[in-house]
Write an enzyme that holds these catalytic residues in place. Sequence first.
Site, mmCIF file in Angstrom:
data_model
loop_
_atom_site.group_PDB
_atom_site.id
_atom_site.type_symbol
_atom_site.label_atom_id
_atom_site.label_comp_id
_atom_site.label_asym_id
_atom_site.label_seq_id
_atom_site.Cartn_x
_atom_site.Cartn_y
_atom_site.Cartn_z
ATOM 1 N N GLY B 40 0.605 -1.046 -0.067
ATOM 2 C CA GLY B 40 0.212 -0.024 0.164
ATOM 3 C C GLY B 40 0.940 1.537 -0.200
ATOM 4 C CG HIS B 41 3.219 2.344 3.294
ATOM 5 N ND1 HIS B 41 2.846 0.864 4.631
ATOM 6 C CD2 HIS B 41 2.352 3.498 3.868
ATOM 7 C CE1 HIS B 41 2.703 1.204 5.214
ATOM 8 N NE2 HIS B 41 2.207 2.474 5.353
ATOM 9 C CD GLU B 152 -9.564 6.864 -2.002
ATOM 10 O OE1 GLU B 152 -9.684 5.917 -2.818
ATOM 11 O OE2 GLU B 152 -9.826 7.738 -2.811
ATOM 12 C CE LYS B 153 -5.126 0.329 5.959
ATOM 13 N NZ LYS B 153 -5.352 0.869 7.487
ATOM 14 C CD GLN B 157 -4.538 9.286 8.589
ATOM 15 O OE1 GLN B 157 -4.008 9.209 9.443
ATOM 16 N NE2 GLN B 157 -3.490 8.820 7.440
ATOM 17 C CB SER B 190 1.359 -1.166 9.589
ATOM 18 O OG SER B 190 2.166 -0.610 8.410
#
Lengths: 284, 284
Positions: B40-41, B152-153, B157, B190
Amino acid sequence: MSHEVDIVRAVADLRNRVRYWRDQGLGVALVPTMGALHQGHMSLISHALEVADRVVASIFVNPIQFGPGEDFARYPRQEAEDAAQLSKAGCHLLFAPQVAEMYPDGFSTQVRVTGLSEGLCGAARPGHFDGVSTVVSKLLLQVQPSVALFGEKDYQQLAVIRRMVRDLDIPVSVRGVEIVREEDGLALSSRNAYLTAEQRAIAPALYRVLCATAEALAAGGAASDLCPAAAQSLVAAGFDSVDYLELREADTLAPVESVVRPSRLLVAARLGTTRLIDNVALTP
Amino acid sequence: MSHEVDIVRAVADLRNRVRYWRDQGLGVALVPTMGALHQGHMSLISHALEVADRVVASIFVNPIQFGPGEDFARYPRQEAEDAAQLSKAGCHLLFAPQVAEMYPDGFSTQVRVTGLSEGLCGAARPGHFDGVSTVVSKLLLQVQPSVALFGEKDYQQLAVIRRMVRDLDIPVSVRGVEIVREEDGLALSSRNAYLTAEQRAIAPALYRVLCATAEALAAGGAASDLCPAAAQSLVAAGFDSVDYLELREADTLAPVESVVRPSRLLVAARLGTTRLIDNVALTP
């Protein structure tokens, strides 16, 4: 000799103007104000002209730093006169946004400096410094100046802004500029315009009492004795009440009993509905 | 073919490096992370490389966004592996500060986005988004990138950060990047590393239930019927509890009953001590 200062009202226009200067390698200074300009503000402009190639002044009577029942509605607004003064002083650009440009629908972010914001003026004006730090962070990020100048009359405000700039890593250098006074010692303030002739005659006692107290502190007196006595003498001189009169450490604004580090003696007192503030520096 | 990513730990060094790029006219992107990097990162890094000439990643496990009893101490820290991944992905610079560099003695400023921060994850994690908006405003002002990318997870935030950047006039463009999922649909996180084999087998129900609910909403179902039922089916699938499962308007996160504007279906649920979040987009 000076030509008229340009006025922009939109952040986008402001940024275009400043970007053009920055692209030419010119240093930009910002002098944020609420207008109703006096010689104290002009002193900020001339200091700004010494440290930067271009000077932006902002005039914005920031609603979120006024509490309910405070003087937001009657705060003096005189943009034409202000613009004329800025022109004469050599200011290059005036940013004078409407409230909706600064706080559009849905605005919901607040910058808060805890600790420093809490005593002194923060006690009498809850939320005031949150409004100040929020609007100043916006102005700094809208203009992106290399230096921003603030008057030392609002000494707690200056301390809050310094802390905020350091804490949020806003890339700007903050400078405090000395208080400008009337001949009788009264610190210049847009709120002096509220004073009746009778109140105006009483007002210089504020600085007189600060100086006398500072002298007694320098001679080794204790703040816990001298400050309450000084507050009483302000009432004796005709002030209606004293919000605070306190000795504080200059950077952290922590209360101190004597001047072993750079310190400030700060006061807020009321003449009728008008609240005046002032302060003096003390060094060990 | 990639060479090793440079690591800086001081804001001053970071700024020198970025200023050098900016002076050359290069566009800079920032990808803020807490490390423990996964695909994802890496997707954020590759999107960043598409929109900017130079990419800075930050790794900072931000203490002020963890509540008491949350997983700050045990949050996975693996800087060497992270740096190797960033190198391979073509990231140009890694900013990995210590806590004292970000929050030196006397630090006392907080950035708070009201409204958007308050429901959903904000309800279960009081103060969490204040910690997020404070650290992200710092990172944005330390790096001064032209674009910053967020997954977007962490959808709430992202909404909070968009609002903060708009409200404070931080001069950066914020981009959200699509969630990356395992083959069975589990969103990469994570925190997936905390899951036991048994929990890991249950976890994909989160996305499965979201998709089924989204389909039912698209078919005209009402959120007030479908969402509680979906939460129940998560518990039936083996989740220990559901913090929320709600349909919200995509920008404002206001609760909505059906999809008349772009919306998000968002969920947070617990497997043992591990809290997983996910969301899907719905368009009218």
